[in-house]
Design a protein around this motif. Sequence first.
Motif, mmCIF file in Angstrom:
data_model
loop_
_atom_site.group_PDB
_atom_site.id
_atom_site.type_symbol
_atom_site.label_atom_id
_atom_site.label_comp_id
_atom_site.label_asym_id
_atom_site.label_seq_id
_atom_site.Cartn_x
_atom_site.Cartn_y
_atom_site.Cartn_z
ATOM 1 N N MET A 185 7.800 19.007 59.359
ATOM 2 C CA MET A 185 7.285 17.892 58.922
ATOM 3 C C MET A 185 5.579 18.411 59.133
ATOM 4 S SD MET A 185 9.360 15.400 58.477
ATOM 5 C CE MET A 185 8.246 13.832 58.476
ATOM 6 N N ASP A 242 1.812 16.570 59.111
ATOM 7 C CA ASP A 242 1.170 15.381 59.106
ATOM 8 C C ASP A 242 2.133 14.106 58.349
ATOM 9 O OD1 ASP A 242 -1.119 13.863 59.331
ATOM 10 O OD2 ASP A 242 -1.881 14.328 57.322
ATOM 11 N N GLY A 243 3.043 14.377 59.229
ATOM 12 C CA GLY A 243 4.146 13.027 58.694
ATOM 13 C C GLY A 243 5.095 13.208 57.432
ATOM 14 N N LYS A 244 4.592 14.389 56.914
ATOM 15 C CA LYS A 244 5.575 14.424 55.446
ATOM 16 C C LYS A 244 6.508 15.745 55.472
ATOM 17 C CE LYS A 244 1.581 12.467 52.852
ATOM 18 N NZ LYS A 244 0.488 12.784 51.942
ATOM 19 N N ASP A 245 7.619 15.464 54.995
ATOM 20 C CA ASP A 245 8.744 16.576 54.923
ATOM 21 C C ASP A 245 8.215 17.616 53.974
ATOM 22 O OD1 ASP A 245 10.875 18.264 54.680
ATOM 23 O OD2 ASP A 245 12.404 16.536 54.685
ATOM 24 N N THR A 246 8.217 18.908 54.330
ATOM 25 C CA THR A 246 7.688 19.898 53.395
ATOM 26 C C THR A 246 8.639 20.596 52.572
ATOM 27 O OG1 THR A 246 7.864 21.543 55.239
ATOM 28 C CG2 THR A 246 5.937 20.327 55.052
ATOM 29 N N SER A 290 10.054 20.193 49.630
ATOM 30 C CA SER A 290 9.851 20.425 48.364
ATOM 31 C C SER A 290 8.200 20.405 48.116
ATOM 32 C CB SER A 290 10.326 19.095 47.540
ATOM 33 O OG SER A 290 9.753 17.788 47.872
ATOM 34 N N VAL A 291 7.512 20.809 49.065
ATOM 35 C CA VAL A 291 5.883 20.819 48.852
ATOM 36 C C VAL A 291 5.599 22.336 48.780
ATOM 37 C CG1 VAL A 291 3.770 20.489 49.855
ATOM 38 C CG2 VAL A 291 5.654 19.013 50.369
ATOM 39 N N ARG A 329 0.193 22.437 50.306
ATOM 40 C CA ARG A 329 0.342 21.797 51.713
ATOM 41 C C ARG A 329 -1.219 21.757 52.324
ATOM 42 N NH1 ARG A 329 5.916 24.470 54.114
ATOM 43 N NH2 ARG A 329 7.233 23.997 52.357
#
Length: 366
Positions: free
Chosen positions: A68, A70-74, A76-77, A82
């Motif tokens: 994670m 900044d609170g977001k699952d990476t 698929s990023v 990023r």
Amino acid sequence: MTFSDDRPTMIEFKDVHKYYGDYHALRGINGTIKAGEFFSLLGPSGCGKTTLLRTIAGFEDISSGVIMIDGKDTVSVAANARPTNMVFQSYAIFPHMSVEENVGFGLRKDPRSKEEKAKAVAEALEMVGLKGFGKRAAHALSGGQRQRVALARALILKPKVLLLDEPLSALDKKMREHMQVELIKLQRQVGITFILVTHDQEEALVMSDRIAVMFEGEIAQLADPETLYRRPATKKVADFIGTMNFIPATILSEAGDKVEVEAKGLGRVVLDIAQAPAKTGDSPVVGLRPETLTLLYDDQKAAERETEGVIDEVIYFGDMTYYDVYLGGTDVEVRLSMRNVPGRPVLDVGTKVRVAWSPSALVLFR
């Protein structure tokens, strides 16, 4: 050194694994990195620290688990989406470009005007101490200056996390020590999260709010520098961080919050349970750092405990002298350090000495 745990979490690892074929590079990584923290991944070559850094950047996929940012699952990023930027070990400076062209390279698709971009480049160069260097040819810069250009190029994009892959390893000792201080100041100035990969223990201790010590794809201990140094969780961590003497010991009793041991050359001593990390199944030894041992001169008296010894070796460093001393007529040899001050002689090999020490400095590994 203190670190505030109440800062928000910037990066979180949840049971992260990474395989390269049959090779298990990352083995269940868990932990958090706070916003605005100077965090180091420390370990020997091949321990997985660079792999972990590259998974944060998005240059490597993970096999399982969650990262994670900044609170977001990476999961698929993509790397370029990023909020991270990386300074590589080689700096990756374009030699055919000027300094300002290198720094502004990431702004090519930025919608701002040419004047606004030029102002941003100038501000980034000033931030890293290269004001007035914009027109210079990149290939003519020194190693330290090239590193500053790489930092400016990474910071101009205003990432939330700056990733540093052994950025000081190519510099000589004096420049490396200077840049360590410069990086600390820069991190405080910009206030974002810095994550440093290094195999240099001193570098990590000097620069970091917290350090994750890694061996064989696992985090062996994650703590602030003082805790890692004074209270290592395992003998392996203790041996990797700085210098520690290990003395064979026998556990005599353990009751409540106290452990009594017999340490060869030191005698019986009662330790607080906080000085005895979790059991690993190893043969019991007590560890103590060279600076916690002191030679007593003439009529000096020990504040707590003292042991007789004989000097086996003398290593003179100018400001410090290191002595290898056999303790109490045994075959146990310890290294101790003494600062060289006016009026304090450097002793010779074979000199009989008295060594002062404190039970509170001991750590029991078992």
